[in-house]
Scaffold this motif. Structure first.
Motif, PDB file in Angstrom:
ATOM      1  N   ARG A 175      54.888  87.671  35.540  1.00 60.94           N
ATOM      2  CA  ARG A 175      54.663  88.387  36.804  1.00 60.94           C
ATOM      3  C   ARG A 175      55.884  89.210  37.203  1.00 60.94           C
ATOM      4  O   ARG A 175      56.163  89.405  38.373  1.00 60.94           O
ATOM      5  CB  ARG A 175      54.317  87.381  37.905  1.00 60.94           C
ATOM      6  N   ILE A 176      56.591  89.724  36.218  1.00 62.79           N
ATOM      7  CA  ILE A 176      57.831  90.456  36.490  1.00 62.79           C
ATOM      8  C   ILE A 176      57.592  91.695  37.344  1.00 62.79           C
ATOM      9  O   ILE A 176      58.484  92.173  38.036  1.00 62.79           O
ATOM     10  CB  ILE A 176      58.530  90.831  35.160  1.00 62.79           C
ATOM     11  N   GLY A 177      56.382  92.216  37.345  1.00 66.72           N
ATOM     12  CA  GLY A 177      56.062  93.387  38.157  1.00 66.72           C
ATOM     13  C   GLY A 177      56.154  93.126  39.649  1.00 66.72           C
ATOM     14  O   GLY A 177      56.185  94.072  40.450  1.00 66.72           O
ATOM     15  N   GLN A 178      56.201  91.850  40.058  1.00 65.91           N
ATOM     16  CA  GLN A 178      56.333  91.514  41.480  1.00 65.91           C
ATOM     17  C   GLN A 178      57.739  91.802  42.007  1.00 65.91           C
ATOM     18  O   GLN A 178      57.946  91.811  43.223  1.00 65.91           O
ATOM     19  CB  GLN A 178      55.985  90.041  41.699  1.00 65.91           C
ATOM     20  N   LEU A 179      58.695  92.023  41.113  1.00 67.54           N
ATOM     21  CA  LEU A 179      60.064  92.348  41.538  1.00 67.54           C
ATOM     22  C   LEU A 179      60.107  93.834  41.906  1.00 67.54           C
ATOM     23  O   LEU A 179      60.677  94.663  41.203  1.00 67.54           O
ATOM     24  CB  LEU A 179      61.053  92.023  40.420  1.00 67.54           C
ATOM     25  N   SER A 180      59.528  94.150  43.050  1.00 63.73           N
ATOM     26  CA  SER A 180      59.323  95.549  43.438  1.00 63.73           C
ATOM     27  C   SER A 180      60.624  96.269  43.781  1.00 63.73           C
ATOM     28  O   SER A 180      60.682  97.495  43.736  1.00 63.73           O
ATOM     29  CB  SER A 180      58.362  95.613  44.630  1.00 63.73           C
ATOM     30  N   ARG A 181      61.688  95.542  44.130  1.00 61.11           N
ATOM     31  CA  ARG A 181      62.962  96.177  44.481  1.00 61.11           C
ATOM     32  C   ARG A 181      63.898  96.308  43.280  1.00 61.11           C
ATOM     33  O   ARG A 181      64.969  96.899  43.388  1.00 61.11           O
ATOM     34  CB  ARG A 181      63.654  95.371  45.583  1.00 61.11           C
ATOM     35  N   LEU A 182      63.491  95.776  42.137  1.00 59.42           N
ATOM     36  CA  LEU A 182      64.348  95.799  40.949  1.00 59.42           C
ATOM     37  C   LEU A 182      64.552  97.233  40.461  1.00 59.42           C
ATOM     38  O   LEU A 182      63.590  97.976  40.268  1.00 59.42           O
ATOM     39  CB  LEU A 182      63.724  94.956  39.838  1.00 59.42           C
ATOM     40  N   ARG A 183      65.835  97.609  40.263  1.00 55.87           N
ATOM     41  CA  ARG A 183      66.156  98.959  39.808  1.00 55.87           C
ATOM     42  C   ARG A 183      66.963  98.961  38.507  1.00 55.87           C
ATOM     43  O   ARG A 183      66.930  99.948  37.775  1.00 55.87           O
ATOM     44  CB  ARG A 183      66.954  99.695  40.895  1.00 55.87           C
ATOM     45  N   PHE A 184      67.685  97.891  38.219  1.00 58.28           N
ATOM     46  CA  PHE A 184      68.508  97.830  37.009  1.00 58.28           C
ATOM     47  C   PHE A 184      68.163  96.551  36.257  1.00 58.28           C
ATOM     48  O   PHE A 184      68.328  95.449  36.787  1.00 58.28           O
ATOM     49  CB  PHE A 184      70.001  97.845  37.366  1.00 58.28           C
ATOM     50  N   LEU A 185      67.667  96.687  35.044  1.00 52.39           N
ATOM     51  CA  LEU A 185      67.284  95.536  34.223  1.00 52.39           C
ATOM     52  C   LEU A 185      67.863  95.695  32.829  1.00 52.39           C
ATOM     53  O   LEU A 185      67.676  96.723  32.177  1.00 52.39           O
ATOM     54  CB  LEU A 185      65.761  95.420  34.137  1.00 52.39           C
ATOM     55  N   SER A 186      68.592  94.676  32.376  1.00 50.35           N
ATOM     56  CA  SER A 186      69.092  94.681  31.002  1.00 50.35           C
ATOM     57  C   SER A 186      68.770  93.327  30.370  1.00 50.35           C
ATOM     58  O   SER A 186      69.067  92.284  30.946  1.00 50.35           O
ATOM     59  CB  SER A 186      70.596  94.963  30.957  1.00 50.35           C
TER      60      SER A 186
END
Length: 325
Positions: A175-186
């Motif tokens: 359900r990673i799409g629920q992290l609506s404020r996420l802008r930087f992912l590595s």
């Protein structure tokens, strides 16, 4: 930082005054304004980068907002640190921490948590449902030994920056799409064979998935888990989700609630639980991120993403479109 002799004299005067002594005999000295050097301001930042500087007997100032204790060979998080309720930034990188205490979630003001280069094998689901849900904005779990993140991880809705590089991740949260404020992912240099279907919902500024052993997608070789006719449990679960019927642990057993929370979504919009057809399709990562670090040394920016179908009919329609294209 009072002068000890003057302090004793003052306390003696207070005692005599309390006993009703004449003010004229009180041992008072002329008041001298305190210098700036005599007044100690509340300490808000402390940086410790070696084991020998780590305080063993002294407590940490309760006014701390930024604490870094790196290269101190810590095997666990100090209980004194967990009492610092004003902490906004906690850097415990380059230590030997294997497990995170549930009380870490009591640091309700914590915005940045750096656990880079430790010995962590898991990130507790209890932390994801604690006070960190709203406060935590930056989380660095890179260079650990984590294989999977819990279902509850995606309840950290305040996350803006997430670093998962150099772990042993076999999958990302479904359900990673629920992290609506996420802008930087590595999540570079892990063991990801594909991305979850919900990955499509992300809207990132920067994405780095370099060095993962992504599988070659083949939509013509499906993983068929369809059970025909559908079981009563499957029918009830689909109806609950498709019609948005409220549910909770006060109505259903907890294991059923967890199953509903990780249900798959078909391309038609319908839900499916344990009866589905699964395939992997190619997705250009620029669809979810403005800047994409190359996935491999060949200059690619594409990765396989899971795709689900609730019936043979939905899969057949997808195949028709795929073959025509």
């Amino acid at each position: 930082q009072a002068n000890v002799i003057n302090l004793k004299t003052f306390l003696s005067a207070v005692r005599l005054a309390h006993q009703g002594s004449d003010a004229g005999v009180l041992p008072l000295s002329p008041l001298v304004p305190a210098k700036n050097s005599d007044v100690e301001k509340p300490k808000t930042k402390m940086i410790i980068t070696s084991r020998r500087d780590y305080p063993l007997t002294k407590s940490f100032p309760f006014s701390l907002e930024h604490l870094q204790t790196s290269y101190c060979k810590l095997a666990r998080i100090d209980s004194r640190v967990l009492c610092l309720r004003k902490l906004r930034k906690l850097d415990l990188s380059h230590n030997h921490i294997k497990q995170l205490p549930a009380t870490l979630g009591d640091l309700a003001c914590l915005q940045e948590l750096d656990l880079h280069d430790n010995h962590l094998e898991a990130f507790s689901g209890a932390l994801c449902t604690s006070g960190l849900q709203k406060s935590l904005q930056l989380l660095d779990l890179s260079q650990n030994q984590i294989q999977a993140l819990p279902i509850e991880f995606c309840q950290l809705r305040g996350l803006v920056q997430l670093r998962l590089d150099d772990n042993a991740l076999l999958r990302l949260p479904c359900r990673i799409g629920q992290l609506s404020r996420l802008r930087f992912l590595s999540a570079a240099r892990n063991k990801l064979p594909f991305l979850p279907c919900d990955f499509r919902r992300l809207s990132l500024e920067n994405l780095d998935l370099f060095g993962n052993p992504f599988e070659q997608p083949n939509p013509l070789v499906p993983n068929i888990q369809l059970k025909i006719p559908l079981t009563l449990l499957e029918c009830a679960a689909r109806a609950t989700l498709n019609h948005r019927i409220p549910y909770g642990r006060h109505l259903l057993p907890s294991h059923l609630c967890k199953d509903l929370e990780v249900a798959k979504t078909c391309g038609c919009g319908s839900a499916c639980l344990s009866s589905f057809i699964q395939i992997t399709v190619t997705m250009n990562l620029h669809h979810v991120a403005h800047t994409v670090v190359l996935v491999d040394n060949m200059g690619g920016t594409e990765a396989p993403v899971l795709c689900y179908f609730c019936s043979l009919g939905c899969y057949s329609q997808f195949l028709d479109r795929h073959l025509q294209s």
